[in-house]
Design a protein around this motif. Structure first.
Motif, mmCIF file in Angstrom:
data_model
loop_
_atom_site.group_PDB
_atom_site.id
_atom_site.type_symbol
_atom_site.label_atom_id
_atom_site.label_comp_id
_atom_site.label_asym_id
_atom_site.label_seq_id
_atom_site.Cartn_x
_atom_site.Cartn_y
_atom_site.Cartn_z
ATOM 1 N N TYR A 228 0.811 -1.244 0.161
ATOM 2 C CA TYR A 228 0.029 0.232 -0.245
ATOM 3 C C TYR A 228 0.814 1.194 -0.058
ATOM 4 O O TYR A 228 1.641 1.536 0.738
ATOM 5 C CB TYR A 228 -0.525 0.218 0.984
ATOM 6 C CG TYR A 228 -1.817 -1.316 1.016
ATOM 7 C CD1 TYR A 228 -3.042 -0.606 0.489
ATOM 8 C CD2 TYR A 228 -1.643 -2.033 1.818
ATOM 9 C CE1 TYR A 228 -4.192 -1.451 0.259
ATOM 10 C CE2 TYR A 228 -2.739 -3.315 2.610
ATOM 11 C CZ TYR A 228 -3.994 -3.297 1.217
ATOM 12 O OH TYR A 228 -4.426 -4.554 1.463
ATOM 13 N N LEU A 229 0.725 1.808 -0.864
ATOM 14 C CA LEU A 229 1.486 3.116 -0.795
ATOM 15 C C LEU A 229 0.814 4.918 -0.095
ATOM 16 O O LEU A 229 -0.557 4.703 -0.311
ATOM 17 C CB LEU A 229 1.396 3.610 -2.227
ATOM 18 C CG LEU A 229 2.309 5.188 -2.571
ATOM 19 C CD1 LEU A 229 3.980 5.203 -2.052
ATOM 20 C CD2 LEU A 229 2.533 4.715 -4.475
ATOM 21 N N VAL A 230 1.717 4.618 0.745
ATOM 22 C CA VAL A 230 0.322 6.170 1.993
ATOM 23 C C VAL A 230 1.085 7.799 1.738
ATOM 24 O O VAL A 230 2.591 7.367 1.311
ATOM 25 C CB VAL A 230 0.646 5.413 3.089
ATOM 26 C CG1 VAL A 230 -0.322 6.276 4.862
ATOM 27 C CG2 VAL A 230 -0.060 4.413 3.469
ATOM 28 N N ASN A 231 0.278 8.447 0.961
ATOM 29 C CA ASN A 231 1.028 10.021 1.206
ATOM 30 C C ASN A 231 1.673 10.372 2.557
ATOM 31 O O ASN A 231 1.253 9.980 3.351
ATOM 32 C CB ASN A 231 0.242 10.430 0.054
ATOM 33 C CG ASN A 231 -0.844 11.791 0.913
ATOM 34 O OD1 ASN A 231 -1.335 11.397 2.070
ATOM 35 N ND2 ASN A 231 -2.282 11.569 0.694
ATOM 36 N N GLU B 11 -2.705 9.384 3.841
ATOM 37 C CA GLU B 11 -3.653 9.009 3.556
ATOM 38 C C GLU B 11 -3.790 7.706 2.102
ATOM 39 O O GLU B 11 -2.270 7.788 1.173
ATOM 40 C CB GLU B 11 -4.395 10.298 2.368
ATOM 41 C CG GLU B 11 -4.854 11.087 2.950
ATOM 42 C CD GLU B 11 -4.936 12.255 2.537
ATOM 43 O OE1 GLU B 11 -6.260 13.192 2.607
ATOM 44 O OE2 GLU B 11 -4.139 13.018 1.325
ATOM 45 N N VAL B 12 -4.326 6.695 2.438
ATOM 46 C CA VAL B 12 -4.075 5.679 1.060
ATOM 47 C C VAL B 12 -3.996 6.052 -0.514
ATOM 48 O O VAL B 12 -5.158 6.384 -0.617
ATOM 49 C CB VAL B 12 -4.724 4.277 1.334
ATOM 50 C CG1 VAL B 12 -4.374 3.489 0.879
ATOM 51 C CG2 VAL B 12 -4.633 3.980 3.153
ATOM 52 N N VAL B 13 -2.840 6.248 -1.364
ATOM 53 C CA VAL B 13 -3.174 6.614 -2.608
ATOM 54 C C VAL B 13 -3.289 5.569 -3.661
ATOM 55 O O VAL B 13 -3.315 5.227 -4.871
ATOM 56 C CB VAL B 13 -2.970 7.434 -2.981
ATOM 57 C CG1 VAL B 13 -2.939 9.041 -1.886
ATOM 58 C CG2 VAL B 13 -1.151 7.247 -2.474
ATOM 59 N N ASP B 14 -2.812 3.984 -3.872
ATOM 60 C CA ASP B 14 -2.757 2.905 -4.042
ATOM 61 C C ASP B 14 -1.938 2.091 -3.673
ATOM 62 O O ASP B 14 -1.758 1.950 -2.540
ATOM 63 C CB ASP B 14 -1.454 3.843 -5.094
ATOM 64 C CG ASP B 14 -1.703 2.870 -6.396
ATOM 65 O OD1 ASP B 14 -2.472 2.572 -7.009
ATOM 66 O OD2 ASP B 14 -0.302 3.507 -7.801
ATOM 67 N N TYR B 15 -1.450 1.095 -4.567
ATOM 68 C CA TYR B 15 -1.539 -0.550 -3.968
ATOM 69 C C TYR B 15 -0.781 -1.663 -5.023
ATOM 70 O O TYR B 15 -1.147 -0.932 -6.061
ATOM 71 C CB TYR B 15 -2.518 -0.777 -3.725
ATOM 72 C CG TYR B 15 -4.006 -1.572 -4.512
ATOM 73 C CD1 TYR B 15 -3.348 -2.575 -5.066
ATOM 74 C CD2 TYR B 15 -5.383 -0.453 -4.525
ATOM 75 C CE1 TYR B 15 -5.089 -3.316 -6.260
ATOM 76 C CE2 TYR B 15 -5.885 -0.932 -5.746
ATOM 77 C CZ TYR B 15 -6.223 -2.551 -5.760
ATOM 78 O OH TYR B 15 -6.694 -2.102 -7.560
ATOM 79 N N PHE B 16 0.100 -2.348 -4.394
ATOM 80 C CA PHE B 16 0.361 -2.510 -5.705
ATOM 81 C C PHE B 16 0.275 -4.374 -5.251
ATOM 82 O O PHE B 16 0.421 -4.287 -4.369
ATOM 83 C CB PHE B 16 1.761 -2.474 -6.132
ATOM 84 C CG PHE B 16 2.224 -1.261 -6.133
ATOM 85 C CD1 PHE B 16 1.926 -0.753 -7.671
ATOM 86 C CD2 PHE B 16 2.419 0.314 -5.472
ATOM 87 C CE1 PHE B 16 1.924 0.529 -7.499
ATOM 88 C CE2 PHE B 16 2.696 0.853 -4.984
ATOM 89 C CZ PHE B 16 2.702 1.559 -6.731
#
Length: 165
Positions: free
Chosen positions: A134-137, A141-146
């Motif tokens: 999970y990519l968090v700014n 805030e969670v902004v993306d996932y892989f």
């Protein structure tokens, strides 16, 4: 003032050494939150995660590792043994938290938040295997996932991180 309910900064978790860690300590940093497992075929990604962290450590970036035995029983280790495995085999220095459940009813609130759009406001993505990212700014805030097969060295993942830094 309280933490935003749309921010991962509202949570705390125990580090593998047993110390409580507030995720608000990571305010202002871009985070890559990963569920890890030592016996998983994706475990070599631990080295790539550390390399990514080393490369971006001066740019307000951090990797957070959350061991889980939820998928195929691939985290048989406990506590210090997990940390030693990650450090000795892959040179991991990024924070590793206590082993926890990350899916289902018993899921840790952090992972319920990360995977549930109603909670995080942006994405719905429940991990289906180890090394879901999970990519968090910087605001938490969670902004993306892989998905697990997206390597930490992938251009797609690195470009998204760079945009947030």
């Amino acid at each position: 003032m309280g933490e935003s309910l749309r921010s991962i900064h509202q949570f705390k978790a125990k580090l593998i050494n047993g110390k409580d860690k507030k995720l608000s300590d990571y305010k202002g940093k871009v985070l890559l939150v990963v569920n890890i497992a030592s016996a998983c075929g994706f475990a070599p990604q631990l080295k790539e995660l550390q390399e990514l962290r080393d490369e971006l450590k001066d740019e307000e970036f951090e990797v957070l590792g959350f061991p889980s035995n939820d998928f195929g029983g691939q985290e048989p280790l406990e506590g210090k043994a997990i940390n030693e495995f990650c450090e000795l085999n892959y040179g991991v220095k990024f924070p590793i938290f206590n082993k926890m459940m990350i899916r289902g009813e018993q899921a840790n609130p952090i992972f319920k938040f990360l995977s549930t759009k109603e909670l995080n406001g942006n994405i719905k993505s429940t991990p289906r295997w180890n090394f879901h990212k999970y990519l968090v700014n910087k605001d938490g805030e969670v902004v993306d996932y892989f998905f697990p097969f997206t390597k930490p060295s992938s251009t797609k993942l690195r470009k998204k991180i760079q945009r947030l830094l």
